[in-house]
Design an enzyme around this catalytic site. Structure first.
Site, mmCIF file in Angstrom:
data_model
loop_
_atom_site.group_PDB
_atom_site.id
_atom_site.type_symbol
_atom_site.label_atom_id
_atom_site.label_comp_id
_atom_site.label_asym_id
_atom_site.label_seq_id
_atom_site.Cartn_x
_atom_site.Cartn_y
_atom_site.Cartn_z
ATOM 1 N N HIS A 99 0.833 -1.197 0.000
ATOM 2 C CA HIS A 99 0.000 0.000 0.000
ATOM 3 C C HIS A 99 0.873 1.254 0.000
ATOM 4 O O HIS A 99 2.054 1.209 0.381
ATOM 5 C CB HIS A 99 -0.916 -0.002 1.233
ATOM 6 C CG HIS A 99 -2.155 -0.834 1.032
ATOM 7 N ND1 HIS A 99 -3.237 -0.772 1.871
ATOM 8 C CD2 HIS A 99 -2.465 -1.743 0.071
ATOM 9 C CE1 HIS A 99 -4.178 -1.592 1.438
ATOM 10 N NE2 HIS A 99 -3.729 -2.214 0.346
ATOM 11 N N GLU A 101 0.879 4.022 1.880
ATOM 12 C CA GLU A 101 1.378 4.447 3.189
ATOM 13 C C GLU A 101 2.488 3.493 3.643
ATOM 14 O O GLU A 101 3.540 3.925 4.144
ATOM 15 C CB GLU A 101 0.233 4.427 4.218
ATOM 16 C CG GLU A 101 -0.955 5.317 3.867
ATOM 17 C CD GLU A 101 -2.039 4.602 3.067
ATOM 18 O OE1 GLU A 101 -1.707 3.721 2.245
ATOM 19 O OE2 GLU A 101 -3.225 4.924 3.257
ATOM 20 N N CYS A 136 -6.094 2.179 5.543
ATOM 21 C CA CYS A 136 -6.958 1.005 5.662
ATOM 22 C C CYS A 136 -6.910 0.414 7.069
ATOM 23 O O CYS A 136 -5.945 0.580 7.803
ATOM 24 C CB CYS A 136 -6.555 -0.053 4.632
ATOM 25 S SG CYS A 136 -4.922 -0.767 4.926
ATOM 26 N N CYS A 146 -2.730 -0.406 7.228
ATOM 27 C CA CYS A 146 -1.877 0.779 7.412
ATOM 28 C C CYS A 146 -2.213 1.535 8.700
ATOM 29 O O CYS A 146 -1.325 2.152 9.300
ATOM 30 C CB CYS A 146 -1.984 1.685 6.195
ATOM 31 S SG CYS A 146 -1.310 0.868 4.724
HETATM 32 C C1 HJL Z 1 -5.091 2.771 1.062
HETATM 33 C C2 HJL Z 1 -3.600 1.875 -0.510
HETATM 34 C C3 HJL Z 1 -4.604 0.942 -0.902
HETATM 35 C C4 HJL Z 1 -5.839 0.943 -0.222
HETATM 36 N N1 HJL Z 1 -6.054 1.879 0.729
HETATM 37 N N2 HJL Z 1 -5.329 3.701 2.024
HETATM 38 N N3 HJL Z 1 -3.889 2.750 0.483
HETATM 39 N N4 HJL Z 1 -4.365 0.063 -1.904
HETATM 40 O O1 HJL Z 1 -2.481 1.912 -1.049
HETATM 41 C C5 HJL Z 1 -7.758 -0.418 0.477
HETATM 42 C C6 HJL Z 1 -8.478 -1.687 0.076
HETATM 43 C C7 HJL Z 1 -7.529 -2.872 -0.015
HETATM 44 C C8 HJL Z 1 -8.335 -4.138 -0.310
HETATM 45 C C9 HJL Z 1 -7.483 -5.277 -0.853
HETATM 46 N N5 HJL Z 1 -6.787 0.018 -0.519
HETATM 47 O O2 HJL Z 1 -4.577 -4.553 -0.681
HETATM 48 O O3 HJL Z 1 -9.449 -1.953 1.059
HETATM 49 O O4 HJL Z 1 -4.990 -6.898 -1.385
HETATM 50 O O5 HJL Z 1 -6.573 -2.660 -1.018
HETATM 51 O O6 HJL Z 1 -4.390 -6.400 0.999
HETATM 52 O O7 HJL Z 1 -8.955 -4.560 0.886
HETATM 53 O O8 HJL Z 1 -6.577 -5.728 0.126
HETATM 54 P P1 HJL Z 1 -5.047 -5.898 -0.251
HETATM 55 ZN ZN ZN Z 2 -3.230 0.244 3.687
#
Ligand code: HJL
Ligand code: ZN
Length: 213
Positions: A99, A101, A136, A146
């Site tokens: 992600h 963050e 998240c 995060c």
């Molecule tokens: C935030 C990120 C990102 C998400 N949220 N704040 N920064 N990709 O870089 C949130 C989303 C999750 C899914 C899939 N996304 O990423 O809820 O595969 O990406 O662990 O729940 O989970 P995974």
């Molecule tokens: Zn996250």
């Protein structure tokens, strides 16, 4: 604006004489301000929260679109530091299912040669996080969310990250209602919404998603 809320500042000092102009090139914006001519003057100029959020959005645009997550960008900023942007990150920037963050924290940790949870010892006291999407609190992959990473960094009374600026709330697409903001606030971390870029942020965030479904 109260001093503690000035995101980034430059101090210009003048003495009596003709008007003096001072400027600062920062994130492609030139701030220009006439400095008063009398006595000594301290002038603080700052990059706005919107400019930092826009830089975070520029990071988000680098993220490879994927149907199962959002393309997000993040910055660690210390307004009193020069330069104020300590680290940047975007979704999937680092190997694995990373992600935005998380990438910020890992890159910072690599720079200091410490583990991610130890970066709080090395961050200036005024460090804040800008992220285009609310951190998240639950991940479909089961990886550490995060919000928990932020709390882990702050553990032990270290300076850590006490403020988080977000561009949008996470849409209820993958994990229902995201409790990331609430979790951070319960732990005493201020979470502030930077308004005005929601549509752009969501367009970038959902670039890899099937549209119209
Ligand atoms: C935030 C990120 C990102 C998400 N949220 N704040 N920064 N990709 O870089 C949130 C989303 C999750 C899914 C899939 N996304 O990423 O809820 O595969 O990406 O662990 O729940 O989970 P995974
Ligand atoms: Zn996250």
């Amino acid at each position: 604006m109260p001093r503690q809320d000035v995101p980034q500042s430059v101090i210009a000092l003048t003495i009596s004489g003709p008007p003096v102009w001072c400027w600062q090139q920062h994130m492609r914006t030139v701030h220009c301000q006439q400095v008063a001519t009398t006595q000594f003057h301290l002038v603080a100029m700052s990059a706005s929260h919107e400019q930092y959020m826009r830089q975070a959005l520029t990071e988000a645009k680098k993220s490879p679109p994927k149907p199962t997550n959002f393309c997000v960008g993040a910055l660690l900023v210390s307004p009193s530091s020069d330069p104020p942007v300590l680290e940047t990150g975007y979704t999937l920037e680092l190997p694995g299912n990373t992600h935005a963050e998380q990438c910020c924290f890992t890159k910072m940790a690599n720079r200091f040669g410490v583990s991610e949870e130890e970066i709080g010892h090395h961050l200036p006291g005024d460090t804040v996080l800008y992220t285009t999407m609310e951190p998240c609190n639950l991940r479909l992959s089961g990886a550490l969310p995060c919000a928990d990473r932020i709390l882990r960094i702050n553990e032990g009374g270290k300076s850590g990250i006490r403020k988080v600026y977000i561009g949008v709330k996470e849409p209820e697409k993958f994990v229902g209602e995201n409790e990331g903001r609430a979790k951070l606030e319960q732990a005493g971390i201020e979470v502030l919404h930077v308004p005005g870029m929601e549509e752009e942020i969501l367009n970038v965030a959902t670039a890899g998603h099937e549209k119209g479904g």
